[in-house]
Design an enzyme around this catalytic site. Sequence first.
Site, mmCIF file in Angstrom:
data_model
loop_
_atom_site.group_PDB
_atom_site.id
_atom_site.type_symbol
_atom_site.label_atom_id
_atom_site.label_comp_id
_atom_site.label_asym_id
_atom_site.label_seq_id
_atom_site.Cartn_x
_atom_site.Cartn_y
_atom_site.Cartn_z
ATOM 1 N N ARG A 84 40.382 36.317 6.939
ATOM 2 C CA ARG A 84 40.000 36.180 8.351
ATOM 3 C C ARG A 84 40.178 34.762 8.876
ATOM 4 O O ARG A 84 40.356 34.564 10.083
ATOM 5 C CB ARG A 84 38.572 36.705 8.553
ATOM 6 C CG ARG A 84 38.483 38.221 8.442
ATOM 7 C CD ARG A 84 37.055 38.716 8.475
ATOM 8 N NE ARG A 84 36.311 38.321 7.294
ATOM 9 C CZ ARG A 84 36.246 39.029 6.162
ATOM 10 N NH1 ARG A 84 36.864 40.189 6.080
ATOM 11 N NH2 ARG A 84 35.565 38.604 5.133
ATOM 12 N N GLU A 121 29.123 35.010 -2.703
ATOM 13 C CA GLU A 121 27.924 35.837 -2.729
ATOM 14 C C GLU A 121 28.117 37.096 -3.564
ATOM 15 O O GLU A 121 27.181 37.592 -4.176
ATOM 16 C CB GLU A 121 27.565 36.220 -1.270
ATOM 17 C CG GLU A 121 26.179 36.753 -1.078
ATOM 18 C CD GLU A 121 25.902 37.136 0.372
ATOM 19 O OE1 GLU A 121 26.788 36.965 1.233
ATOM 20 O OE2 GLU A 121 24.790 37.629 0.625
HETATM 21 O O1 LIG Z 1 30.805 30.783 1.597
HETATM 22 P P1 LIG Z 1 31.248 31.841 0.643
HETATM 23 O O2 LIG Z 1 30.130 32.340 -0.210
HETATM 24 O O3 LIG Z 1 32.409 31.410 -0.171
HETATM 25 O O4 LIG Z 1 31.684 33.121 1.488
HETATM 26 C C1 LIG Z 1 32.493 33.072 2.617
HETATM 27 C C2 LIG Z 1 33.768 33.821 2.437
HETATM 28 O O5 LIG Z 1 33.524 35.211 2.173
HETATM 29 C C3 LIG Z 1 34.354 35.997 3.019
HETATM 30 O O6 LIG Z 1 35.613 36.211 2.474
HETATM 31 P P2 LIG Z 1 35.940 37.197 1.280
HETATM 32 O O7 LIG Z 1 35.937 36.430 0.004
HETATM 33 O O8 LIG Z 1 35.037 38.373 1.339
HETATM 34 O O9 LIG Z 1 37.465 37.560 1.482
HETATM 35 P P3 LIG Z 1 38.346 38.271 2.576
HETATM 36 O O10 LIG Z 1 38.418 37.323 3.752
HETATM 37 O O11 LIG Z 1 39.657 38.393 1.891
HETATM 38 O O12 LIG Z 1 37.713 39.567 2.928
HETATM 39 C C4 LIG Z 1 34.483 35.153 4.249
HETATM 40 O O13 LIG Z 1 35.635 35.546 5.006
HETATM 41 C C5 LIG Z 1 34.606 33.763 3.702
HETATM 42 O O14 LIG Z 1 35.945 33.403 3.380
HETATM 43 N N1 LIG Z 2 27.180 38.099 4.114
HETATM 44 C C1 LIG Z 2 28.472 37.845 4.332
HETATM 45 N N2 LIG Z 2 29.077 38.327 5.423
HETATM 46 C C2 LIG Z 2 30.398 38.068 5.627
HETATM 47 N N3 LIG Z 2 31.140 37.354 4.803
HETATM 48 C C3 LIG Z 2 30.543 36.849 3.728
HETATM 49 N N4 LIG Z 2 31.017 36.090 2.727
HETATM 50 C C4 LIG Z 2 30.029 35.877 1.856
HETATM 51 N N5 LIG Z 2 28.908 36.470 2.254
HETATM 52 C C5 LIG Z 2 29.216 37.078 3.427
#
Ligand SMILES: O=P(O)(O)OC[C@H]1O[C@H](OP(=O)(O)OP(=O)(O)O)[C@H](O)[C@@H]1O
Ligand SMILES: Nc1ncnc2[nH]cnc12
Length: 197
Positions: A84, A121
């Site tokens: 994203r 997370e």
């Molecule tokens: O601060 P953090 O604990 O690192 O979490 C934040 C990240 O988690 C989500 O991505 P995700 O890893 O789910 O990947 P995606 O964008 O490919 O769905 C979000 O888009 C951030 O990049």
């Molecule tokens: N709670 C949450 N919602 C969306 N993106 C995340 N990445 C890690 N935690 C998340």
Amino acid sequence: MTEPHPGITPQSDDEARPAAFAEHPVEDILDRLCATVADYPAPGVSFKDLTPVFADAEGLRAVVDAIVEPFVGHFDLIAGIEARGFLLAAAAAYATGTGVLTIRKAGKLPRETYAEEYALEYGAATLEIHTTDLAPGARVLILDDVLATGGTVGAAARLVERCGAHVVGIGVVLELPALGGRAALAGRPVHSLQRVD
Ligand SMILES: O=P(O)(O)OC[C@H]1O[C@H](OP(=O)(O)OP(=O)(O)O)[C@H](O)[C@@H]1O
Ligand SMILES: Nc1ncnc2[nH]cnc12
């Protein structure tokens, strides 16, 4: 909205801003359009889904304008984190007349890469950057949708620095303070548009 880092001077001169800039009630838009999904992608996680914000013309414009605002004039390139973060970085780079740097999940980039592992997370992952996509000394703004534990943007910042470039700031739409991401980023300048539980 958070205060910009002391090294960053917020722009006040409208003429210095790109034509795409406008004032928007961004928090109202986020309250209205951001979806919260319980127990996704794992039990106990309250997932913040910004896709309806990005799909809304006013929402996309509002978050892109607001996320770069404190950093305008201070960066040469905007880095987007898969997936994203790509949406924000490409739109913001276009609006500010800069280029976009691609930071991807492991195994997606075709040339030589640096790699950084991180925890988040709901698991662990690896981000990569092409070793030659950044000029040493370049000033980079990193954008992503959510700051939770800080694992993701922390890894992205380390990758930028391994290329000899500087991270001038980190911009996110939503910050989840309970997960401690800001503290984990060790004083890096973080600008979030909204903090949510
Ligand atoms: O601060 P953090 O604990 O690192 O979490 C934040 C990240 O988690 C989500 O991505 P995700 O890893 O789910 O990947 P995606 O964008 O490919 O769905 C979000 O888009 C951030 O990049
Ligand atoms: N709670 C949450 N919602 C969306 N993106 C995340 N990445 C890690 N935690 C998340």
